[in-house]
Each structure stands twice: as C-alpha cells, then as structure tokens.
Design a protein around this motif. Structure first.
Motif, mmCIF file in Angstrom:
data_model
loop_
_atom_site.group_PDB
_atom_site.id
_atom_site.type_symbol
_atom_site.label_atom_id
_atom_site.label_comp_id
_atom_site.label_asym_id
_atom_site.label_seq_id
_atom_site.Cartn_x
_atom_site.Cartn_y
_atom_site.Cartn_z
ATOM 1 N N ILE A 674 -9.120 -20.187 18.447
ATOM 2 C CA ILE A 674 -9.989 -21.249 18.978
ATOM 3 C C ILE A 674 -9.171 -22.482 19.337
ATOM 4 O O ILE A 674 -9.337 -23.075 20.413
ATOM 5 N N VAL A 675 -8.259 -22.866 18.435
ATOM 6 C CA VAL A 675 -7.423 -24.041 18.697
ATOM 7 C C VAL A 675 -6.545 -23.816 19.923
ATOM 8 O O VAL A 675 -6.409 -24.706 20.777
ATOM 9 N N MET A 676 -5.954 -22.634 20.044
ATOM 10 C CA MET A 676 -5.097 -22.341 21.199
ATOM 11 C C MET A 676 -5.893 -22.384 22.492
ATOM 12 O O MET A 676 -5.411 -22.878 23.523
ATOM 13 N N LEU A 677 -7.126 -21.868 22.468
ATOM 14 C CA LEU A 677 -7.963 -21.900 23.659
ATOM 15 C C LEU A 677 -8.314 -23.337 24.042
ATOM 16 O O LEU A 677 -8.271 -23.707 25.229
ATOM 17 N N VAL A 678 -8.636 -24.159 23.045
ATOM 18 C CA VAL A 678 -8.961 -25.556 23.320
ATOM 19 C C VAL A 678 -7.740 -26.283 23.882
ATOM 20 O O VAL A 678 -7.854 -27.053 24.848
ATOM 21 N N LEU A 679 -6.569 -26.050 23.300
ATOM 22 C CA LEU A 679 -5.351 -26.688 23.806
ATOM 23 C C LEU A 679 -5.055 -26.245 25.235
ATOM 24 O O LEU A 679 -4.615 -27.056 26.072
ATOM 25 N N PHE A 680 -5.292 -24.974 25.515
ATOM 26 C CA PHE A 680 -5.054 -24.460 26.861
ATOM 27 C C PHE A 680 -5.967 -25.156 27.877
ATOM 28 O O PHE A 680 -5.519 -25.568 28.952
ATOM 29 N N ILE A 681 -7.235 -25.320 27.535
ATOM 30 C CA ILE A 681 -8.178 -25.970 28.442
ATOM 31 C C ILE A 681 -7.847 -27.452 28.593
ATOM 32 O O ILE A 681 -7.862 -28.003 29.705
ATOM 33 N N LEU A 682 -7.539 -28.108 27.486
ATOM 34 C CA LEU A 682 -7.195 -29.527 27.552
ATOM 35 C C LEU A 682 -5.917 -29.755 28.357
ATOM 36 O O LEU A 682 -5.733 -30.829 28.938
ATOM 37 N N GLY A 683 -5.040 -28.735 28.377
ATOM 38 C CA GLY A 683 -3.815 -28.863 29.149
ATOM 39 C C GLY A 683 -4.056 -29.014 30.635
ATOM 40 O O GLY A 683 -3.165 -29.458 31.371
ATOM 41 N N PHE A 684 -5.256 -28.652 31.113
ATOM 42 C CA PHE A 684 -5.583 -28.836 32.524
ATOM 43 C C PHE A 684 -5.693 -30.320 32.884
ATOM 44 O O PHE A 684 -5.375 -30.721 34.005
ATOM 45 N N VAL A 685 -6.188 -31.120 31.960
ATOM 46 C CA VAL A 685 -6.521 -32.519 32.279
ATOM 47 C C VAL A 685 -5.687 -33.523 31.492
ATOM 48 O O VAL A 685 -5.658 -34.703 31.844
ATOM 49 N N LEU A 686 -5.023 -33.089 30.422
ATOM 50 C CA LEU A 686 -4.228 -33.996 29.612
ATOM 51 C C LEU A 686 -2.766 -33.597 29.658
ATOM 52 O O LEU A 686 -2.440 -32.408 29.691
#
Length: 783
Positions: A674-686
């Motif tokens: 879950i954390v890796m997926l969230v980091l991956f998505i946040l990497g699009f905008v941050l």
C-alpha cells in the motif's frame, strides 16, 4: 461531521488540497510547502473553533475498553480501525484549543530544526548533499558528458542498437559522477537525441532510453536521494525498533533484535550498488534486443574518429583479458594462501573480552516469548547453551591489562603470523601491473622494452618485500627499500601513461573514473563516511574541470598534475608512517614524513586554489557556485517547510491516524505494498524531496518498525521514486526531455518510448521483491 467524515479525515484532506494547490500555483516549492502548512492549520483551527470539525475518538472510560486492557491488549494497539465496535466519544480536534497547539508546534519546530537542520547528528551527513551537488554540477560544466557520449558512440555504434547502449553506459557513468537526474536528462537530450534521430533511430527508442538512463542518478551511488533518505531512515528505523521492542516487553532494540538497530548512508550506498547496475543492464539489454528485432529502427552506425593504433584480436585477448585476469586472480590466490596479507604487529595492551551469548537471555518471560517468535526456538536454545557454558566458566571474562611477558608473547605471535608480502604493497604494484598490461595492449607495435623494465620493477618489489622487509622493519627503512623498485617501475610507467593518453576511450573515461572510484571506494570500503568522500569528490571535480580548461586553452596543466601527485604522496605517507607528533614512539623517520606530508598538503591546497582561479577566470566557477547554492538552499528550505507541515499533521492527530490505519493490517507485506503504491502515485505530482520529507516521516514508523531489512525497504523506495520519474503523464524526466527535444519529436513519442522502460522498472522492483539478497549481499560482504 462534514460529509459524514471524521474531523481528522477532513483535516487530512484540507492539508493535501493546500499542499497540492500551493505546488500547482507555480510558487517556489520550498516556500509553498511551508505556506501550505500555515494556511491549512489556519483553516482547520477556524473550523474547529466553529465546532464544525469533530473527532470520534474511542471512549477510554467504557467497559469494553477496560475489558480489552484487562485481556492484555496494549493501549497503543487499540485503534478505531482494529476495534471499530468500541464506543466512541466526540471531541474537538484541538481539545485544549488551537492556541495551545500553536505553542506546542512552535516549541516542536524549534527542536526539530535544531535536531535535523542546525546541530543534529545527521547534519554532518547532510553536508554531503552540498558537495555531491557541487561535484555533479562541476563535472557537467566541464563537458564530460559530451566527450563520453562521443567516445562511447564510436565504440558501441557499429553494434545493433549501439547508440542506445552507449546512452545507457553514459547514463550510468554520469549517475555515478553527478547524481542529478535533471542535469543528466537535459545534457543527453541536447547532445545525443539529434545524433540518434539523424542516424535513423526511432524517436520512441531514442527518447525512452535517454529518459530512463538519466534517472539512474536516483539509485546509483553517490545518489542524493539515498543521502537524504538515509539520514531520515536511520533515525526512523532506530526509533521504530525501540518502540517495537518495548511493545513486546523487551528493554531495548538491542536485546530484542540481537543487533544494533542502525542503518547508515554508507551502508545504503553499498546496498544500492547492485540494484543500480541491474537496472542499467536491463536497459542496455532491452535496447540491444529491440535493435535485433527491429534493425531498421536502431541501425548500426559508424562514426568518424581517430582509430589510433591497430590492435589485433590476439593482442586484445592477451593484454586486455588474459594478463589482467591473471594479475587479479593471482593476487586473490596469494591472499587466500596468506602470502599476501597484513603485516601489522600492533597488539592491544589489554586482553580480549570473553565470548558472549548470541542473544541476551536474562529477559522477562514476555520478552522471551517475543524473541523466540522472532529468532526461532533453535536460536534461543543455542543462546541458552552458550550462556550456560559462560556461566560454568565463571561468567564473561572482562578485559584486563596484559603483563609484560604476555605482551611479548602476543607480539611474537603477531610477527610469526604476519604475511610475507604486505597488502598495501601488493595492491599498489598489482595496480601498476594492470596499467602496464593495458598500455601494452593499446599500442602493441610500440617498443615494449620500457614496459618490460616496469614489469621487472614490480617483480623486484615483491621480492624485496618478501626477503628484506620484515614485519618489524621501520616505516622509514621500508620506504627507502621500496623506493628502488618503484623507481624501476616508473621507467615503464611514463611511456605507459603516454600510450594510454593517446587512446581516446581511456583518455576520456579514465580521469572521471578515477574520481568515481576514489569517492565510492572510500565509502563502500568503509574507509570514511560520505561527507569527507563528497569533499574529495568536489575538490577532484574542480581540479579535473580546471585541467580540461587548461587543455582547451593549449596549456599543460602542470600545477594541477603536481597537486594530484601531492594528494598521492599524502596518502602514501599517511598509510606508511605515524604522523602523530609528540608520542613516545615517534621516530626521526616519522618527523621527516610529517614534514613531507605537510608540504604535500600545502601543495595540494595551492593546486586547488589555482584550479578555482582557472575556473573563475574562464567563467565556470561562478555559475557552478550559484547553481550549487540554489539547489542546496532549495533542499534545506524544503526540509524546514516539510517539518512545519508534519507538525501541523501531528497537531490534530493526522499522522497518528494514518499510522493506526496502516497498522490495522495484520499482513506486513500488504502494508508495504500500500505504501509503495501511494508513493508511486504521489511521484506523479511531487518531487522526490517532498516525498522524502513529507510522506516518509508519516509512514516510516510503520514500514521501518516491522521485520523487513531497513536497507531493502530504503532501496525499494528509491527505485519506486525512480519509476515515478518516468511514468507518463507526469514523470519529471519526461518534462525535462520535452523541454530540449527537437520539434519533430512529439510528446506522444516520449510517452510511448518510456512505457517499455517503466515495465523494466516494475520488473526490476519485482526482482528486488522476490530476491532481496540483491540488495543485502554487498553490505554483508563489505565491512
């Protein structure tokens, strides 16, 4: 509660929207983060004062809650996610008023700034960021990328997909020397993309391989991402494991884990080495395979250039493969046979402490059960038997001062066990042997007698060390004796270096390669920590850039070479002599060596000043310093702003709420996914800086507080962030490349080109997931 959401959930949404809006506004990110923290706190405080935001907390006075406590459930383990049926009580987000939260936040932020920015334990490591940035920008301005791309294209161009493979090699090389993604992508996009398109390469492959290779700076040491992640992960892991140990009833993490709960930036550099090389190999393999399947889209290319001396296949096999392999394998074999090894006869004046059990056994029953669950019954039984043996022998033997006779016997044993040939001598002269062998292969038609004399000098060095130099020989005598074979070897070294300089590939690759080996070797080998190594890299990059500028102007750069020689002299005298003065053991040779080392130090310092003057005079130093100051200021301002934003989350319970949600999952792998997926998505905008300093402190206590190896967790996060740099439509590397790509290259070309490399990244993550030893093998082998 608005929209049926808990007040904490509404607060989290407000913080995220303020952060997203601040970043998307175009305002400098470093200030937008701090501003988002202040604005979101103001909005939450106003809504809380108006009675709009309410938090449904667990009623700690209820009978159900008391029953859980009576059953042995810890208070920290009770949350609304694990026990949603518990009675609730509505309370304000700031039960004692937002004014007290402000006071508490101000006190916290002063402490956090002191710990993490001004005078904390991690500030010395953070200084490495400044010097690694300066090293990278200096090498970028010295046109190293241009020369590397041109040379590698000539070497690999005739192969199918050779230009793409050369891009991967240069990308890995620049990653190890600069560590800056944006600069690498832009530089290769400007220099390589037009050449690839002009020679018939498809726009998709060209843009994809440039964008992917540029992001290798995220993972290949010395990566700034790993430096920043490492300083944060070390603190989080230590604290999380201490809390974990106390939760299971143990006194500390050392007792529970059986080892210290520490992870350093140097260890993370070791862990990142193989994953970075693995990704580079996967990129190059894909480019080569694509060229074999689609020869028209990645044709072989022969570029004009100086071919140098003609080298036959037999000469290449002998001097580039057989002889170097024989030297290396022979050195390793002699080391295994104890012919080469340590000649140190220094012995401690105290006895060694007695052996201890592998695990502490004097623990509470609750801690014992937890340790058995963690380590296994066999490990616990082994520790019990070890402790019983120690107790039967009278307990752990403490260190005591040795008697004069024991010291003499210990020294005699050290002398008897010393190897005939010292490790330092072997490494030095075997390295010189490799230089002579490669020089012979570069120009096999030239006169080989000087090189043969140099080889004889190497053999003489080993013979002198074996016969004339004993472990008790003084450093001064050793230096004088070894100077004879060194002088003989120098007869062959001078023409050897001249021949190597005539080879275009070696002339371009060797200088920065030496700098990279010096920086990474000192870190990976445990010689020093990242900060002094970064200082060495920054100073070396300045001297290398100045030497190149002098070469362009037609100068000789003798002062720069003499300064480099002075550094070598400092190292040799520092290794072979005790430069400390005023000791009872100080000899005349040590005093003379200290004077020579001091002269060499001042010569190296003057050479560095001269290099700075050359770069200043040619207009290079000013932009380098300004860009370094800009990047470093941005990093530390984001660090300060992110601390403020984190404290806002803590003030209304947002951080604790998120951690309770993650801990509600019983499966540790599921939480990490879950954390890796969230980091991956946040990497699009941050950017990676915001993710490291905003997200990791929130989720870190959960993912670093379990059974996973912290090195593996950190490298997985770094590779994940690298993947988000590539993923359409918001990958940062894509925007960098779009800004410098020719007009005929469309955004669609870039997006389609990086998709296979995103798949390679995901495949690489999967390999690291199923084979974590890829990450841990190097740290386990190196000290």
């Amino acid at each position: 509660m608005p929209f049926g959401l808990d007040g904490v959930e509404v607060g989290l949404i407000i913080v995220f929207l303020c952060l997203f809006g601040g970043i998307m506004s175009g305002f400098p990110v470093a200030f937008a983060i701090a501003g988002a923290g202040v604005i979101s706190f103001g909005i939450i405080a106003a809504l809380d004062s108006a009675g709009i935001l309410l938090h449904a907390a667990i009623d700690t006075g209820s009978a159900e809650y008391a029953q859980l406590i009576a059953e042995g459930v810890r208070r920290d383990a009770i949350s609304i996610f694990r026990y949603p049926e518990l009675p609730r009580v509505e309370e304000a987000l700031f039960p004692q008023g937002w004014e007290q939260a402000v006071d508490r936040n101000l006190a916290f932020i002063v402490n956090r700034m002191n710990e993490r920015v001004i005078a904390g334990a991690s500030i010395e490591t953070l200084l490495a960021v400044l010097m690694f940035v300066m090293m990278g920008i200096t090498l970028e301005r010295s046109k190293i990328a241009n020369d590397l791309l041109t040379t590698m294209a000539r070497v690999f161009g005739p192969l199918p997909g050779g230009l793409a493979v050369s891009i991967v090699i240069v990308g890995a090389f620049l990653a190890a020397s600069t560590g800056i993604v944006g600069a690498t992508v832009v530089t290769m996009g400007l220099l390589a993309l037009p050449t690839m398109l002009r020679n018939g390469y498809s726009p998709e492959l060209s843009t994809g391989v440039i964008a992917a290779s540029g992001t290798l700076g995220q993972i290949i040491p010395p990566s700034i991402v790993i430096v920043l992640l490492g300083t944060l992960a070390g603190d989080i892991y230590s604290t999380a494991q201490e809390n974990r140990a106390q939760l299971v009833g143990c006194s500390d993490a050392l007792t529970y884990l059986g080892e210290p709960a520490v992870v350093s930036v140097g260890t993370l550099f070791q862990a990142a080495l193989l994953p970075g090389i693995l990704l580079a190999v996967l990129y190059g393999g894909y480019a080569f395979g694509f060229a074999l399947l689609n020869p028209s889209k990645a044709p072989p290319v022969v570029l004009d250039g100086d071919k140098g001396s003609i080298i036959s296949r037999d000469d290449a096999l002998v001097w580039f493969l057989a002889v170097p392999a024989a030297i290396i394998i022979g050195g390793i074999a002699l080391g295994m046979l104890d012919v080469i090894g340590s000649q140190s006869v220094l012995v401690s004046s105290f006895s060694e402490t007695g052996a201890q059990a592998s695990l502490r056994t004097n623990v509470s029953p609750e801690c014992q059960a937890a340790m058995i669950d963690l380590h296994g019954q066999a490990a616990w039984d082994l520790a019990l038997s070890q402790q019983a043996t120690i107790n039967d022998a009278g307990g752990v033997q403490l260190a005591r001062e040795l008697t004069e006779d024991e010291l003499v016997a210990s020294r005699a044993a050290a002398i008897a066990n010393a190897a005939p040939i010292g490790t330092g001598v072997a490494i030095l002269f075997l390295g010189l042997g490799l230089v002579l062998a490669v020089a012979r292969g570069v120009n096999p038609l030239a006169d080989g007698r000087p090189l043969a004399i140099g080889a004889a000098g190497i053999a003489l060095a080993f013979l002198i060390d074996w016969i004339l130099i004993a472990p008790t020989t003084s450093p001064g005598t050793t230096f004088v004796l070894m100077s004879i074979p060194l002088a003989v070897t120098a007869v062959g070294l001078w023409p050897a270096f001249s021949r190597l300089a005539q080879n275009e590939l070696l002339a371009v690759v060797f200088p920065p390669l030496v700098l990279i080996v010096a920086v990474l070797g000192s870190i990976l080998g445990g010689i020093t920590n990242p900060t002094p190594a970064a200082a060495l890299g920054a100073g070396g990059a300045i001297m290398l850039a100045a030497y190149r500028k002098l070469q362009e102007e037609g100068g000789r750069g003798s002062l720069i070479l003499l300064a480099s020689l002075a550094l070598v002299v400092m190292l040799l005298f520092g290794v072979n002599f005790d430069l400390r003065q005023g000791l009872e053991t100080t000899t005349t040779a040590d005093v003379i060596a200290n004077v020579i080392a001091q002269l060499a130090y001042h010569a190296a310092f003057l050479g560095l000043l001269f290099a700075c003057w050359v770069l200043f005079r040619t207009g290079v130093l000013g932009p380098v310093v300004r860009e370094t100051a800009k990047v470093t200021s941005m990093v530390f301002t984001i660090l300060i702003g992110s601390q403020l934003l984190n404290l806002v989350l803590i003030s209304f319970g947002g951080e604790h709420y998120i951690q309770d949600f993650l801990r509600s999952f019983d499966n540790e792998l599921k939480v990490f996914l879950i954390v890796m997926l969230v980091l991956f998505i946040l990497g699009f905008v941050l950017d990676f800086l915001e993710i490291i300093y905003i997200v990791i402190p929130i989720v870190g206590p959960v993912i670093y507080g379990g059974t996973f190896d912290p090195k593996w967790v950190t490298i997985m996060i770094a590779v994940n962030l690298q993947t988000s740099f590539l993923t359409p439509p918001f990958g940062f590397a894509l925007f960098y490349l779009r800004g410098v790509a020719p007009k005929e290259v469309t955004t669609g070309h870039i997006y389609r080109g990086v998709i296979p490399f995103v798949g390679i990244q995901v495949f690489g993550l999967a390999l690291l997931w199923f084979f974590p030893s890829i990450v841990t093998i190097v740290p386990n082998l190196l000290p």
